[in-house]
Structure formats: structure tokens, C-alpha cells
Design an enzyme around this catalytic site. Structure first.
Site, PDB file in Angstrom:
ATOM      1  N   TYR A   1       3.900  -3.203  -0.093  1.00 33.51           N
ATOM      2  CA  TYR A   1       2.736  -4.131  -0.440  1.00 33.51           C
ATOM      3  C   TYR A   1       2.166  -4.806   0.990  1.00 33.51           C
ATOM      4  O   TYR A   1       2.838  -4.911   1.806  1.00 33.51           O
ATOM      5  CB  TYR A   1       2.827  -5.175  -1.417  1.00 33.51           C
ATOM      6  CG  TYR A   1       3.997  -6.281  -0.948  1.00 33.51           C
ATOM      7  CD1 TYR A   1       3.925  -7.331   0.026  1.00 33.51           C
ATOM      8  CD2 TYR A   1       5.468  -5.987  -1.352  1.00 33.51           C
ATOM      9  CE1 TYR A   1       4.736  -8.114   0.401  1.00 33.51           C
ATOM     10  CE2 TYR A   1       6.351  -6.701  -0.617  1.00 33.51           C
ATOM     11  CZ  TYR A   1       5.851  -8.114  -0.060  1.00 33.51           C
ATOM     12  OH  TYR A   1       6.931  -8.931   0.373  1.00 33.51           O
ATOM     13  N   CYS A   2       0.755  -4.885   1.038  1.00 37.87           N
ATOM     14  CA  CYS A   2       0.065  -5.751   2.190  1.00 37.87           C
ATOM     15  C   CYS A   2      -0.947  -6.279   1.600  1.00 37.87           C
ATOM     16  O   CYS A   2      -1.150  -6.347   0.382  1.00 37.87           O
ATOM     17  CB  CYS A   2      -0.106  -4.401   3.012  1.00 37.87           C
ATOM     18  SG  CYS A   2      -0.946  -3.221   2.482  1.00 37.87           S
TER      19      CYS A   2
END
Length: 296
Positions: A184-185
Site C-alpha cells: 500500500y501507498c
């Protein structure tokens, strides 16, 4: 429609003449009075722009008229009107500087050999079905993870995206290679590339959250698997997804739980400090110490 808005967007698609796209995007933004940051590479476009809603909508409409950009992925958030000090449009070898442009391949469908995209409800479903076997893997820099992350996530020891290659080749995550990994980012673009790099290095089952933390937060607020606030690369610095975010970090001055960063009071310093609202109000210890972790 003068309400300020911030538009976050990216698209992986082959661009034969990035310099021509650069000139067009600069002129378009200048004509609408928008500010922000846009990067163009042979792999596509990545940007964040802000301004009055009506002008940002005109920008998006004009950009999507260019056929390769018609399906560009966009995310909206509320702005303050002063979210960016200037406009920056640049051509770079990579949309995100991992330092390995030769490992990135794109076609008209997007990036090649990336991770499986999961919608927010599919992320929750995967965790519900496979429990603690699922590993959340943070694709951001350490100072971003300090104020917000997915519950029990692996936080790589990186200060910049350039550090990721050495980190995932270090061997410290080899025991995760057979487990389901959800990267995730912020908006998803870093994970588009990180998942490729991880798969190239033997990680078998790699996912990414479609639309990143932004889309997950919009869907689940602070009642899902996300904890804390989200660091953003503009003058807002942090955003939250509800009126009850969990503060996972602490003020560097008094130790109180906080979800916010402030700039170091030393104008020559680019460090960020975790600081609660009370200490911000009195300017308490607003210059950094050797223990600070935030640096842009």
C-alpha cells in the site's frame, strides 16, 4: 465553484514523446492558474494539482481528451487554496524514482506483471478469509509510516524509494515470499512498481490496494484496518478520514499522542517534526533534534 480542490492522478501508458506532453501540460496548468507537481516519463504521467474546483475540472477534462489519458486514475480531496507553492512539470526516466527504469514495462493496459489490484472491500475480505497469514507491506518512506499505517504492517527501513531495492534484496523478508502480501501507498502508484520489483525477486502472491490508502480511507474511514493519519506531499501535510482518527505517533516535545507534522523552525532545515496542537500553538521546541525522523 471556487471551492479549492486537490487532484491526485497517475496513468501508466507508453508515451513516445514525453517532452511534448510536458510542454502541453505546463501550458494547460498555467492557463488555468493551477499549481502542483507533474512528472512525465516514457511510462506515463503522475501528478498532483490544486486550485478552484471549476479550474481543476477543466484541467481534468482537457487532459482526458488526449486519448492515451482517457482512463486516467484520479482521486479528489479538499484543498485549502494554498496547497502548493508553485507549478512544477518535469520529464523524468521514471514516474517514481526506484532507480530501476529497466525493470518497468508498460503497454496500453498499464504496467506489465504488477500485483493484483484489490478494492477496499476485497482487502477486508482477504484478511477475513486468511487472517494473520496476510502481510501488509508499506510502500512509502519511514516518516510517512510514522503517523499512519495498516494494522500490524511491515514497515521497511527506507528513507527514500531508492532504498527499496536494497531493502527487499537484503534477505530480511525472505520468510514472507510464500505469504499473501498487500502493498500500500498513498494513491497506488508506488505499489504499481513495487509489486513488480517484489515479484521479480521471488515474492509469489503480491497484491496492491486499488487507489491506495486514499481510496481505502474514503471507503472505510477509520473503522477498517487503517490506523492514524495520511501524510501528503503538499502544504496540508496530513489528512484524516474521519473525526476519530487513531493517533499512533507522539509529539516530539511533550509526548502527547498526535497525528500531525510541522516543519522545523530552522528555515535552512527540511526536517519534519511530530508535534501536537498545544505545542504548535506555543511554538514549543519547534526546531528539530537529532532524534527526528521526518525529512522531505
Amino acid at each position: 465553484m471556487r471551492e479549492p480542490k486537490v487532484l491526485l492522478f497517475y496513468l501508466f501508458t507508453p508515451l513516445a514523446d514525453p517532452e511534448a506532453i510536458h510542454q502541453w501540460q505546463r501550458v494547460l496548468c498555467e492557463s488555468l492558474g493551477l499549481r502542483g507537481r507533474i512528472i512525465i516519463s516514457p511510462h506515463g504521467i503522475n501528478g498532483t494539482v490544486g486550485g478552484p474546483m471549476a479550474d481543476v475540472k477543466k484541467y481534468l477534462k482537457a487532459t482526458k481528451r488526449y486519448v492515451p489519458f482517457k482512463n486516467i486514475d484520479v482521486k479528489w480531496s479538499d484543498g485549502r487554496g494554498d496547497d502548493f507553492p508553485r507549478l512544477s512539470v518535469k520529464v523524468r526516466p521514471e514516474l517514481v524514482a526506484f532507480g530501476v527504469p529497466e525493470e518497468v514495462s508498460v503497454n496500453s493496459e498499464g504496467i506489465v506483471n504488477g500485483g493484483i489490484h484489490l478494492a477496499p472491500h476485497e482487502v477486508d475480505q482477504l484478511v477475513a478469509e486468511r487472517g494473520s497469514d496476510v502481510v501488509f507491506f508499506d510502500g512509502r518512506n519511514a516518516f510517512e509510516a510514522a503517523i499512519g499505517r495498516f494494522r500490524d504492517a511491515v514497515i521497511p527501513d527506507v528513507k527514500t524509494t531508492h532504498d527499496f531495492i536494497q531493502e527487499i534484496e537484503s534477505g530480511k523478508y525472505d520468510d514472507l515470499k510464500s505469504r499473501p502480501i498487500v502493498t500500500y501507498c498513498t494513491g497506488g502508484i508506488r505499489c504499481e512498481i513495487l509489486t513488480v520489483l517484489m515479484k521479480n525477486r521471488g515474492f509469489d502472491e503480491v497484491y496492491q490496494i486499488d487507489g491506495g490508502i486514499v481510496k481505502y480511507g474514503e471507503a472505510r474511514g477509520d473503522d477498517g484496518l487503517w490506523e492514524g493519519s495520511l501524510f501528503v506531499f503538499d502544504e496540508r501535510m496530513t489528512v484524516t478520514f474521519s473525526d476519530h482518527p487513531t493517533a499512533i505517533s507522539h509529539c516530539e516535545s511533550c509526548g502527547t499522542a498526535t497525528t500531525t507534522y510541522v516543519n522545523c523552525a530552522d528555515l535552512a532545515c527540511r526536517a519534519l517534526l511530530l508535534m501536537c496542537e498545544s505545542c504548535q500553538a506555543v511554538g514549543e521546541n519547534s526546531a528539530c533534534s537529532p532524534s527526528h525522523i521526518g525529512r522531505r
